[in-house]
Scaffold this active site. Sequence first.
Site, PDB file in Angstrom:
ATOM      1  N   GLU A  10       0.876  -1.243  -0.096  1.00  0.00           N
ATOM      2  CA  GLU A  10       0.004   0.071  -0.027  1.00  0.00           C
ATOM      3  C   GLU A  10       0.994   1.324  -0.028  1.00  0.00           C
ATOM      4  O   GLU A  10       0.260   2.437  -0.537  1.00  0.00           O
ATOM      5  CB  GLU A  10      -0.886   0.043   1.229  1.00  0.00           C
ATOM      6  CG  GLU A  10      -1.897  -1.127   1.073  1.00  0.00           C
ATOM      7  CD  GLU A  10      -1.763  -2.267   1.515  1.00  0.00           C
ATOM      8  OE1 GLU A  10      -0.631  -2.682   1.763  1.00  0.00           O
ATOM      9  OE2 GLU A  10      -2.657  -3.266   1.739  1.00  0.00           O
ATOM     10  N   HIS A 115      -4.913   1.763   6.634  1.00  0.00           N
ATOM     11  CA  HIS A 115      -5.616   0.712   7.248  1.00  0.00           C
ATOM     12  C   HIS A 115      -4.713  -0.188   8.303  1.00  0.00           C
ATOM     13  O   HIS A 115      -3.647   0.198   8.260  1.00  0.00           O
ATOM     14  CB  HIS A 115      -6.124  -0.264   6.287  1.00  0.00           C
ATOM     15  CG  HIS A 115      -5.041  -1.181   5.573  1.00  0.00           C
ATOM     16  ND1 HIS A 115      -4.157  -0.689   4.879  1.00  0.00           N
ATOM     17  CD2 HIS A 115      -4.644  -2.474   5.936  1.00  0.00           C
ATOM     18  CE1 HIS A 115      -3.342  -1.745   4.357  1.00  0.00           C
ATOM     19  NE2 HIS A 115      -3.573  -2.709   5.017  1.00  0.00           N
TER      20      HIS A 115
HETATM   21 ZN   LIG Z   1      -0.383  -4.487   2.478  1.00  0.00          ZN
END
Ligand SMILES: [Zn+2]
Length: 275
Positions: A10, A115
């Site tokens: 990410e 997240h």
């Molecule tokens: Zn990840």
Amino acid sequence: MRILVSADMEGATGTVLPDDVIAGTDRYERALRLMLGDVNAAVAGFAAAGADEIVVNDSHCSMANLPLAELDPRAELVIGRHKPLGMMELIDTGVDAVAMVGYHMGAGRPGVLAHTCLSHTTLDVRVDGRQVDEGGFNALVAAEAGVPVVLVTGDDVLCAASRQWAPRARTVTVKRALSRHSAICRPPAATAADITAAARQAAALAGAGPAAPAPHTVEVDVDYPYLAVRASSIPGVRAIAERTVAFDAPDAASALRTFGIVVGVLSSGRERDWT
Ligand SMILES: [Zn+2]
């Protein structure tokens, strides 16, 4: 000098949308090249600094993303999941430094694709009352093993936040967050050069004494009470509020392992969304 590279997706160069990090999409296939570029850039830097063993731990989702055939041959790759320490697997095997490449901000925080382990369900995670993202939690485990975090790459929010848990680490900002799903992205030719240079310098930070193991209390906020009920069925995990569970652990590695169980139970227990 032995280096562990914990590589997530990410926070990689150019990843901004969920499809970028979900296997099976066209965008994922493209993003995988960018993740690989970041990893190989870090390997090149550590190798140039004289590292004689570099192990890359694929730390995203299935933990089987990076194509082995295209990994810099000076490194080895940990492929696959069900590793007790997850993103920090092998941290307790005498490595001299750890690099966190492609990391991201935690749940409920600003930053691209922010997240904590799950893209849903977890709203906040605290260790001993202090909010942590994956990097902060993993840094506790690294410190306990006597391993300094020497390199952090990700978006600008993550790099700034990492000062809290890896104050000496070199950082490379590969994109500037505009929202959870948009960013001003630097191209891989630019980020790779910076990551290689930073890794080369970061190697000088390798080596640290282990911290004494300490007990920790972990709290996890979830988005629905039923998931707190479900997670509290794990022995040692208790609901302390309608949407918060907590557990105690004798040390950081144990805390991370138990957190992994909580995340697994939360993920498997989530019902389908509907409108
Ligand atoms: Zn990840």
